[in-house]
Motif scaffolding. Structure first.
Motif, short mmCIF file in Angstrom:
data_model
loop_
_atom_site.label_atom_id
_atom_site.label_comp_id
_atom_site.label_asym_id
_atom_site.label_seq_id
_atom_site.Cartn_x
_atom_site.Cartn_y
_atom_site.Cartn_z
N PRO A 16 -18.59 3.32 4.63
CA PRO A 16 -17.78 2.47 3.74
C PRO A 16 -18.27 2.55 2.30
O PRO A 16 -19.29 3.16 2.01
N LEU A 41 -8.29 -4.17 0.99
CA LEU A 41 -8.93 -3.16 1.81
C LEU A 41 -8.93 -1.83 1.08
O LEU A 41 -7.96 -1.47 0.42
N PHE A 42 -10.02 -1.10 1.24
CA PHE A 42 -10.11 0.26 0.72
C PHE A 42 -10.18 1.18 1.94
O PHE A 42 -11.05 1.02 2.79
N PHE A 43 -9.28 2.16 1.98
CA PHE A 43 -9.16 3.02 3.14
C PHE A 43 -9.75 4.40 2.90
O PHE A 43 -9.71 4.92 1.77
N CYS A 48 -17.63 6.85 9.90
CA CYS A 48 -17.12 6.24 8.69
C CYS A 48 -18.28 5.70 7.86
O CYS A 48 -19.16 5.00 8.38
N GLU A 95 -4.53 8.84 2.81
CA GLU A 95 -5.30 7.66 2.42
C GLU A 95 -4.37 6.56 1.92
O GLU A 95 -3.54 6.79 1.05
N CYS A 115 -10.44 4.23 8.76
CA CYS A 115 -11.53 3.30 8.49
C CYS A 115 -11.26 2.64 7.14
O CYS A 115 -10.75 3.28 6.21
N ALA A 116 -11.58 1.38 7.04
CA ALA A 116 -11.41 0.66 5.78
C ALA A 116 -12.60 -0.28 5.59
O ALA A 116 -13.26 -0.66 6.55
N SER A 117 -12.83 -0.63 4.34
CA SER A 117 -13.90 -1.59 4.07
C SER A 117 -13.45 -2.57 3.00
O SER A 117 -12.50 -2.30 2.25
N SER A 118 -14.11 -3.69 2.96
CA SER A 118 -13.82 -4.68 1.93
C SER A 118 -15.09 -5.45 1.61
O SER A 118 -16.02 -5.50 2.42
N TYR A 149 0.85 -1.19 0.00
CA TYR A 149 0.00 0.00 0.00
C TYR A 149 0.89 1.24 0.00
O TYR A 149 1.97 1.24 0.58
N VAL A 199 -14.31 5.30 0.64
CA VAL A 199 -14.62 5.30 2.07
C VAL A 199 -14.54 6.75 2.56
O VAL A 199 -13.54 7.43 2.33
#
Lengths: 118, 119
Positions: free
Chosen positions: B25, B108-110, B23, A44, B92-95, A37, B4
């Motif tokens: 997502p 993961l997307f942050f 957050c 970000e 915060c991240a989501s998947s 990353y 996000v």
């Protein structure tokens, strides 16, 4: 326990130089994912690449390339002809591969701060 | 497609005050993560949600930290009372994970994070 080590805390290069960021990992899992990353000053974390442990084929994407060596538990990242916009903190990460389950546990390394000078 | 979204981006408070981070997502992502990032370090997991269920909160300091994801979409992380050592970036991240449908996706997307300064 899983662990990711990035021994290089900070690296400075001059624009157009090649630079390699090192990543060494520890895991008892036989199957896992490895990631890189990028975190620019905006904060970000941006996904660059994912490799799974049963695919050791190295990959090149534009100026980026990755060298995965399971025998040495390393997953190194090379930027060719670096540019000022490459300046950021780069994180190597490890997670298990799970089937029939949600989510995964990610372990991040401490990061390497890359500064590309004009 | 929106990424996000986190708010606030920056928060400065005095110690012992409460603070909350929000957050949202990526639409459709069923797994949500809160990470803590101290200066010069990598993110460390605080809590992971699978839909509305907290499935891993082992690293969350439950005496002062709480989190919720009531409808399985957006989430709030609260600190009460804040201490000086809580100064950090909260990510915060989501998947999108397939659950019973197959392998987890592994990406993961942050969000951009919420930077907390406790004085």
């Amino acid at each position: 326990a899983q662990k990711v080590t990035q021994a290089q805390t900070e690296i400075s290069v001059v624009e157009k130089e090649d630079v390699t960021l090192d990543c060494v990992y520890e895991t008892r899992d036989t199957t896992y994912y490895l990631f890189w990353y990028k975190q620019p000053p905006s904060g970000e974390l941006v996904f660059l690449i994912r490799r799974n442990s049963f695919d050791e084929q190295n990959e090149i994407s534009g100026r980026y390339s990755w060298n995965f060596q399971k025998s040495t538990s390393s997953f190194n990242f090379t930027i060719t002809a670096s540019q000022v916009v490459d300046s950021a903190v780069y994180f190597c990460a490890l997670s298990e591969i799970r089937f029939y389950n949600y989510g995964q546990n990610f372990v991040f390394g401490p990061g390497t701060r890359l500064s590309v000078l004009p | 497609e929106a990424g996000v979204v986190q708010s606030p981006r920056y928060k400065i408070i005095e110690k012992k005050q409460p603070v909350a981070f929000w957050c949202n997502p990526i639409s459709g992502h069923n797994t949500l993560y809160w990470y803590l990032q101290n200066l010069g370090q990598g993110p460390e997991l605080l809590i992971r949600y699978e839909n509305e269920e907290a499935v891993d909160d082992s690293q969350l300091p439950k005496d002062r930290f709480s989190a919720e994801r009531l409808k399985g979409v957006d989430s709030t992380l609260k600190i009460q009372p804040a201490e000086l050592g809580d100064s950090a970036v909260y990510l915060c991240a989501s998947s999108l994970d397939h659950g019973t449908g197959g392998f987890n996706t592994g990406e993961l997307f942050f969000g951009e994070g919420s930077r907390l300064t406790v004085l």
